[in-house]
Scaffold this active site. Structure first.
Site, short mmCIF file in Angstrom:
data_model
loop_
_atom_site.label_atom_id
_atom_site.label_comp_id
_atom_site.label_asym_id
_atom_site.label_seq_id
_atom_site.Cartn_x
_atom_site.Cartn_y
_atom_site.Cartn_z
N ASP A 44 0.87 -1.27 -0.04
CA ASP A 44 0.04 -0.03 -0.08
C ASP A 44 0.92 1.33 0.01
OD1 ASP A 44 -1.74 2.17 0.64
OD2 ASP A 44 -3.01 0.71 1.84
N TYR A 87 -1.03 -8.82 -9.14
CA TYR A 87 -0.92 -7.49 -9.48
C TYR A 87 0.26 -7.17 -10.82
CZ TYR A 87 -3.80 -6.12 -5.69
OH TYR A 87 -4.70 -5.97 -4.51
#
Length: 197
Positions: free
Chosen positions: A104, A180
């Site tokens: 993040d 991802y």
């Protein structure tokens, strides 16, 4: 990317508990006993659905791998994969390597201490790494990457490999991807990578 809520999440986590450590702090300094061997131990912080760590484990069965994921619904997907395949938690020198994949970015300036590459966290990683231990960090976020390179330097750590476009160069790390990473790479997004110790 936000994950959907999973019906009966707690029950499904219990069904896949063979690979789940409920109280990791109790194993600090004794992870070798958890694995039943003295093989090197590698840690991935933020494992997502587990693709990266599963590929690593399959490629090197003579090593031990630990994955941490803060979101239970995402962790369940990683546990299910492990089942299908059959820092407060570690003493000084207990780990051979740490992987930080697509963490993040915490983009607001006031949240910089929450970033996994904030210098105090980097120094904590250094404490639990063995003599030849390393940290590998991958991100698609250019701002987070720049911040991370500065923090690595400020922490006095040594960069051994660095690139702003991992998939266009010859680094072993590009062979071990996350979900991802596959998506970003296919979309033409550069993948930033740094290895340091």
């Amino acid at each position: 990317m936000r994950q959907r809520n999973i019906k009966n999440l707690d029950e499904k986590l219990r069904q896949n508990s063979r690979f789940l450590v409920e109280d990791p702090a109790q194993h600090k300094g004794s992870w070798a006993r958890v694995f039943g061997n003295d093989n090197p131990i590698y840690l991935e912080i933020g494992c997502g659905k587990g693709q990266f760590i599963m590929k690593r484990a399959a490629s090197c069965p003579s090593a031990n791998y630990i994955a941490i994921e803060g979101q239970s619904n995402v962790a369940l997907r990683a546990l299910e994969k492990a089942q299908a395949e059959g820092m407060d938690y570690f003493e000084a020198g207990e780990l051979a390597g740490i992987y930080l994949n697509f963490s993040d970015p915490w983009p607001k300036a006031r949240h910089f201490k929450r970033r996994l590459t904030y210098r105090q966290r980097l120094l904590n990683y250094k404490k639990v790494l063995g003599r030849d231990g390393f940290v590998e960090f991958k991100t698609d976020n250019d701002g987070l990457f720049e911040f991370s390179l500065e923090e690595i330097q400020e922490a006095g750590l040594e960069i051994t490999e660095v690139t702003g476009d991992l998939h266009s160069e010859e680094y072993e790390s590009k062979d071990f991807t996350t979900e991802y990473e596959d998506r970003f790479s296919k979309a033409g997004k550069n993948i930033n990578y740094v290895k340091f110790k």
